[in-house]
Design a protein around this motif. Structure first.
Motif, PDB file in Angstrom:
ATOM      1  N   ILE A 177      -2.665   2.364  -3.990  1.00  0.00           N
ATOM      2  CA  ILE A 177      -2.510   3.864  -4.051  1.00  0.00           C
ATOM      3  C   ILE A 177      -3.550   4.378  -3.455  1.00  0.00           C
ATOM      4  N   TYR A 178      -3.110   5.147  -2.225  1.00  0.00           N
ATOM      5  CA  TYR A 178      -4.290   6.103  -1.505  1.00  0.00           C
ATOM      6  C   TYR A 178      -3.658   7.609  -1.559  1.00  0.00           C
ATOM      7  N   GLU A 179      -4.233   8.675  -2.114  1.00  0.00           N
ATOM      8  CA  GLU A 179      -3.684   9.952  -1.920  1.00  0.00           C
ATOM      9  C   GLU A 179      -4.606  10.764  -0.539  1.00  0.00           C
ATOM     10  N   LEU A 180      -3.521  11.010   0.352  1.00  0.00           N
ATOM     11  CA  LEU A 180      -3.884  11.735   1.345  1.00  0.00           C
ATOM     12  C   LEU A 180      -3.677  13.239   1.510  1.00  0.00           C
ATOM     13  N   GLY A 181      -4.760  14.155   1.461  1.00  0.00           N
ATOM     14  CA  GLY A 181      -4.808  15.475   1.531  1.00  0.00           C
ATOM     15  C   GLY A 181      -5.788  16.052   2.437  1.00  0.00           C
ATOM     16  N   GLY A 182      -5.510  17.202   3.020  1.00  0.00           N
ATOM     17  CA  GLY A 182      -6.361  17.759   3.952  1.00  0.00           C
ATOM     18  C   GLY A 182      -7.717  18.312   3.456  1.00  0.00           C
ATOM     19  N   PRO A 183      -8.841  18.751   4.150  1.00  0.00           N
ATOM     20  CA  PRO A 183     -10.257  19.205   3.555  1.00  0.00           C
ATOM     21  C   PRO A 183     -10.074  20.277   2.663  1.00  0.00           C
ATOM     22  N   ASN A 184      -8.838  20.945   2.763  1.00  0.00           N
ATOM     23  CA  ASN A 184      -8.868  22.300   2.058  1.00  0.00           C
ATOM     24  C   ASN A 184      -7.693  22.460   1.187  1.00  0.00           C
ATOM     25  N   THR A 185      -7.623  23.061  -0.136  1.00  0.00           N
ATOM     26  CA  THR A 185      -6.638  23.314  -0.913  1.00  0.00           C
ATOM     27  C   THR A 185      -6.140  24.899  -0.843  1.00  0.00           C
ATOM     28  N   PHE A 186      -4.920  25.263  -0.974  1.00  0.00           N
ATOM     29  CA  PHE A 186      -4.457  26.846  -0.682  1.00  0.00           C
ATOM     30  C   PHE A 186      -3.410  26.932  -1.862  1.00  0.00           C
ATOM     31  N   ILE A 212       0.977  -0.998   0.165  1.00  0.00           N
ATOM     32  CA  ILE A 212       0.090  -0.012  -0.021  1.00  0.00           C
ATOM     33  C   ILE A 212       0.801   1.267   0.013  1.00  0.00           C
ATOM     34  N   ILE A 213       0.659   1.965  -1.024  1.00  0.00           N
ATOM     35  CA  ILE A 213       1.273   3.302  -0.946  1.00  0.00           C
ATOM     36  C   ILE A 213       0.425   4.641  -0.552  1.00  0.00           C
ATOM     37  N   LEU A 214       0.982   5.199   0.443  1.00  0.00           N
ATOM     38  CA  LEU A 214       0.301   6.453   0.716  1.00  0.00           C
ATOM     39  C   LEU A 214       0.926   7.610   0.329  1.00  0.00           C
ATOM     40  N   ARG A 215       0.284   8.405  -0.495  1.00  0.00           N
ATOM     41  CA  ARG A 215       0.859   9.656  -0.880  1.00  0.00           C
ATOM     42  C   ARG A 215       0.428  10.902  -0.162  1.00  0.00           C
TER      43      ARG A 215
END
Length: 325
Positions: A223-232, A160-163
């Motif tokens: 593969i999973y992409e891990l981002g927060g709830p907002n982009t800046f 499992i790859i966590l980006r």
């Protein structure tokens, strides 16, 4: 206490071997895993310097092991034989004579995945958001992506790859460094116009994702992409930081060609604020692409920047945590 005990019972006897355990993410993974009943083999160059990790779990559940040479196969084999699963958090932001991007991001994961396949061990590999696009010009991203491709071919169903996006938390090197710069500089630099987009995530949420994929009975995605709830935009992030530390600073755009020259000069320093490769990276967005499952598919609701930042950035504010925003 019964539900907690039941969760712990599930993992009794399970051992997670963490490479890069003394780093920002690695040290944040240890405690959540011990709370679930996992024992830890924490592999580090300096066990003495990182003895605090032993306190992150019950007595005897965190075993600090020394690995002076990251490519010492004989030592790594010992750790893998004793482990149920392997977690690779090893990564660098700046190259040095001792550590190149190619060695750390490509060769080491390739070797580790080969040994995991030999001993039939699963691997959780930490990578970064945005590397598919930025690999066109950034060596950091290119070597990360090459490492991913090799381990995908080697392990397939046991990988499992966590980006992860830019990780924020008490010991983060990014916002803490910029906030420290604000103490001595009347301006903050913006590479280009500061219009590249970032999707920051709390380091504790990335750690939760690691625990969650280990807890799942079945994982159907590599593969999973891990981002927060907002982009800046980078520029927006700087404004949020300045508001939190109650400082006014000029945000000065630096043209890309000049930033590259500056990066070449600064990258020879021991801990450079800027390098040519960082300038290349900052011309691309580091956000969730929506081509892969995300943190929400792991049933995790990531914290917003306003929930994370005030908990630690106050140290850079005059008056500290008791000053009013």
């Amino acid at each position: 206490a019964l539900p907690i005990l039941n969760k712990m019972q599930k993992n009794i006897g399970s051992i997670a071997c963490i490479f890069g355990c003394s780093g920002f993410l690695g040290s944040n993974i240890v405690r959540p895993l011990t709370l679930k009943g996992w024992r830890i083999i924490a592999v580090t160059r300096s066990p003495y310097k990182n003895s605090r990790l032993k306190m992150y779990g019950p007595v005897g559940d965190v075993d600090l092991e020394k690995l002076s040479n990251l490519f010492d196969e004989e030592e790594i084999r010992k750790f893998l034989k004793a482990s149920s699963v392997v977690i690779n958090c090893v990564g660098i932001l700046n190259e040095s004579k001792q550590n190149s991007f190619e060695a750390i991001h490509t060769r080491f994961p390739a070797m580790l995945s080969r040994l995991c396949a030999e001993y039939d061990k699963s691997l959780v590999h930490i990578s970064s958001l945005g590397i598919e696009a930025s690999s066109a010009t950034s060596r950091y991203a290119k070597t990360k992506l090459e490492g991913e491709k090799i381990i995908l071919e080697t392990l397939k169903n046991k990988l499992i790859i966590l980006r992860s996006g830019l990780m924020l938390g008490t010991d983060d090197k990014f916002l803490n460094t910029l906030a420290s710069l604000c103490q001595i500089s009347p301006f903050l630099p913006l590479i280009g116009q500061g219009l590249n987009y970032i999707q920051p995530i709390a380091v504790t949420d990335t750690a939760k994702a690691v625990v969650e994929v280990l807890e799942k009975e079945e994982i159907n995605n590599n593969i999973y992409e891990l981002g927060g709830p907002n982009t800046f935009a980078f520029k927006e992030l700087m404004k949020i930081l300045l508001k939190q530390i109650k400082k006014k600073r000029f945000l000065v755009p630096i043209p890309i060609p000049f930033a590259k020259v500056l990066g070449r000069i600064l990258q020879v320093m021991p801990k450079p604020l800027l390098s040519k490769d960082k300038v290349e990276l900052m011309q691309y967005d580091a956000i969730v692409s929506n081509k892969y499952p995300t943190i929400k598919d792991l049933k995790i609701s990531p914290k917003t920047i306003n929930e994370v930042l005030p908990s630690y950035i106050w140290r850079h504010r005059q008056g500290g945590q008791f000053s009013k925003l």
